[in-house]
Design a protein around this motif. Structure first.
Motif, PDB file in Angstrom:
ATOM      1  N   PRO A  55       4.473  11.091  -8.881  1.00 56.28           N
ATOM      2  CA  PRO A  55       4.142  10.575  -7.542  1.00 56.28           C
ATOM      3  C   PRO A  55       3.293   9.307  -7.552  1.00 56.28           C
ATOM      4  N   THR A  56       2.403   9.160  -8.537  1.00 55.38           N
ATOM      5  CA  THR A  56       1.527   7.982  -8.558  1.00 55.38           C
ATOM      6  C   THR A  56       2.005   6.937  -9.558  1.00 55.38           C
ATOM      7  N   GLU A  71       5.131   3.913 -10.640  1.00 55.25           N
ATOM      8  CA  GLU A  71       6.161   3.026 -10.138  1.00 55.25           C
ATOM      9  C   GLU A  71       6.772   2.273 -11.316  1.00 55.25           C
ATOM     10  N   ASP A 119       0.808  -1.224   0.000  1.00 54.83           N
ATOM     11  CA  ASP A 119       0.000   0.000   0.000  1.00 54.83           C
ATOM     12  C   ASP A 119       0.840   1.272   0.000  1.00 54.83           C
ATOM     13  N   VAL A 120       2.146   1.162   0.263  1.00 58.00           N
ATOM     14  CA  VAL A 120       2.985   2.364   0.291  1.00 58.00           C
ATOM     15  C   VAL A 120       3.381   2.799  -1.112  1.00 58.00           C
ATOM     16  N   HIS A 121       3.180   1.943  -2.102  1.00 55.81           N
ATOM     17  CA  HIS A 121       3.570   2.284  -3.461  1.00 55.81           C
ATOM     18  C   HIS A 121       2.485   3.089  -4.175  1.00 55.81           C
ATOM     19  N   PHE A 122       2.865   3.631  -5.322  1.00 55.05           N
ATOM     20  CA  PHE A 122       1.997   4.500  -6.130  1.00 55.05           C
ATOM     21  C   PHE A 122       1.581   5.743  -5.345  1.00 55.05           C
ATOM     22  N   LYS A 123       2.493   6.189  -4.514  1.00 54.10           N
ATOM     23  CA  LYS A 123       2.304   7.432  -3.763  1.00 54.10           C
ATOM     24  C   LYS A 123       3.597   8.234  -3.848  1.00 54.10           C
ATOM     25  N   HIS A 124       3.559   9.473  -3.371  1.00 48.66           N
ATOM     26  CA  HIS A 124       4.761  10.297  -3.374  1.00 48.66           C
ATOM     27  C   HIS A 124       5.782   9.718  -2.405  1.00 48.66           C
ATOM     28  N   ARG A 125       7.005   9.457  -2.924  1.00 44.20           N
ATOM     29  CA  ARG A 125       8.092   8.944  -2.088  1.00 44.20           C
ATOM     30  C   ARG A 125       9.400   9.586  -2.573  1.00 44.20           C
TER      31      ARG A 125
END
Length: 247
Positions: free
Chosen positions: A85-86, A88, A65-71
């Motif tokens: 940000p969205t 991978e 769940d931490v993926h496909f987000k801003h990192r």
């Protein structure tokens, strides 16, 4: 008795004069097909040292769940690919497989916004990849019980494909086909040009494609074609006892 036995004259294929023209409905081809596991791997970037943002290493990580987000790591250079940000980088294996073309009717009108990405108006085709049956050469193929059930049209998401051997020599794209199982649950949307697609001088007959299309429609929305249902009922009577599903 299997699906081929209910066809008129037991004819499954028609040969084509050449593979130089555009793909046609029912034609066979070769295309890379990705293997997508239930939980895919994502490629993450790791800085070599804390003071250097220009050099990074990559590692595989199970998608969560931490993926496909801003990192923060998405700002690091990985293969010169810039990630939003969205977005991978997803890693997966792919294998070249035979397939049956079931749609080549994309609409292209042209004269769209000059700044629009090229993928907004593409002429991709839809292909059903064919997976092999278990053998010495393919130990991970479909087992005998499932293969027999597919031959008797018991799975909506599968369709039996007969073997074929090109009798002519010196023809571009000519080769043998072991046959197998076409998977509607693995539909591929392919650019109709090499190297992503290599056409074969072969197509399924109109009768076979009619059954194939009816099975696809049944898989997609549950609509039953009378001719398909009649064939399924006949084949069900000849299902070997060892292939009977559990009650």
């Amino acid at each position: 008795m299997g699906f081929a036995d209910v066809l008129s004259g037991n004819k499954f294929y028609e040969t084509l004069a050449s593979t130089s023209s555009a793909p046609v409905i029912g034609q066979l081809a070769w295309t890379p097909v990705p293997h997508l596991p239930e939980q895919p791997d994502v490629i993450e970037a790791i800085r070599v040292n804390d003071s250097d943002h220009e050099v990074a290493m990559a590692k595989y990580a199970r998608m969560t769940d931490v993926h496909f987000k801003h990192r923060p790591y998405k700002r690091y250079p990985i293969l010169n690919i810039n990630l939003e940000p969205t977005e991978e980088l997803v890693a997966f294996k792919a294998k070249r497989r035979p397939c049956v073309i079931i749609c080549a009717n994309a609409t292209q009108l042209g004269n769209i916004d000059r700044n629009a990405p090229s993928h907004h108006e593409e002429r991709r085709i839809v292909a059903v990849p064919i997976y092999g049956r278990r053998s010495e050469d393919e130990p991970k193929g479909f087992g005998p019980i499932l293969a027999v059930r597919v031959e008797h049209l018991m799975y909506r998401q599968f369709f039996p494909i007969a073997p074929w051997q090109e009798p002519r020599r010196g023809i571009d794209g000519a080769e043998s086909l072991k046959g197998g199982i076409a998977r509607f649950d693995r539909l591929q949307f392919v650019n109709p040009a090499p190297p992503g697609l290599r056409l074969m001088p072969l197509k399924v007959t109109d009768e076979v494609f009619r059954f194939m299309h009816a099975m696809l429609v049944m898989y997609l929305n549950g609509t039953s074609d009378p001719e398909l249902v009649a064939a399924m009922q006949v084949l069900r009577e000849f299902l070997p006892k060892e292939a009977e599903p559990p009650v």
